[in-house]
Design an enzyme around this catalytic site. Structure first.
Site: not given
Ligand code: 5GP
Length: 123
Positions: A31, A103, A101, A97, A88
């Site tokens: 991440d 985590h 995914h 996003v 999430n």
């Molecule tokens: P969510 O909030 O959707 O559960 O988690 C999305 C995750 O994607 C976040 O922890 C964020 O830091 C990660 N993330 C967003 N954009 C990128 C990216 O371009 N590269 C990487 N490696 N992680 C990303």
């Protein structure tokens, strides 16, 4: 329905990522904004926007994400100490996003419940 997200660009190699695992149907990478000493995202290559969009056809694919999580935990040496997996969903779940995914968080002793300091939702 699905629209392209940053994760599609990582899958296609258009956006760089620190990839720790990849196979035909999934990919795992660090991440960019880690919330724990180890914070890895495990995603299907198939674009599924949210948990609400998972169908019976995706059973094996979603289960596979957990198999990959366990493998990474062994390979990176934190399986025995422990770790947390979180997926999430939508606004209240904190999803940002819209490509599912898992985590994978590790490297520290985590508190539970995770929402202890949150206020109840109004209404
Ligand atoms: P969510 O909030 O959707 O559960 O988690 C999305 C995750 O994607 C976040 O922890 C964020 O830091 C990660 N993330 C967003 N954009 C990128 C990216 O371009 N590269 C990487 N490696 N992680 C990303």
């Amino acid at each position: 329905m699905s629209s392209e997200t940053i994760f599609d660009k990582i899958i296609n190699g258009e956006v760089p990522a620190d990839i720790v695992y990849e196979d035909d149907i999934s990919i795992a990478f660090k991440d960019v904004n880690p919330q724990a000493p180890i914070h890895i995202l495990i995603i299907p290559k198939k674009p599924i926007a949210t948990i609400n969009d998972i169908t019976e056809d995706d059973r094996e694919l979603v289960g596979h994400l957990y198999v990959v999580a366990g493998r990474i935990a062994v390979q990176h040496g934190f399986a025995k100490d422990g770790y947390r997996t979180v997926m999430n969903c939508n606004q209240d779940g904190g999803q940002s996003v819209f490509h599912i995914h898992l985590h994978l968080l590790a490297g520290t002793t985590m508190g539970w419940p995770p929402f202890a300091n949150n206020k109840p939702k109004a209404g």
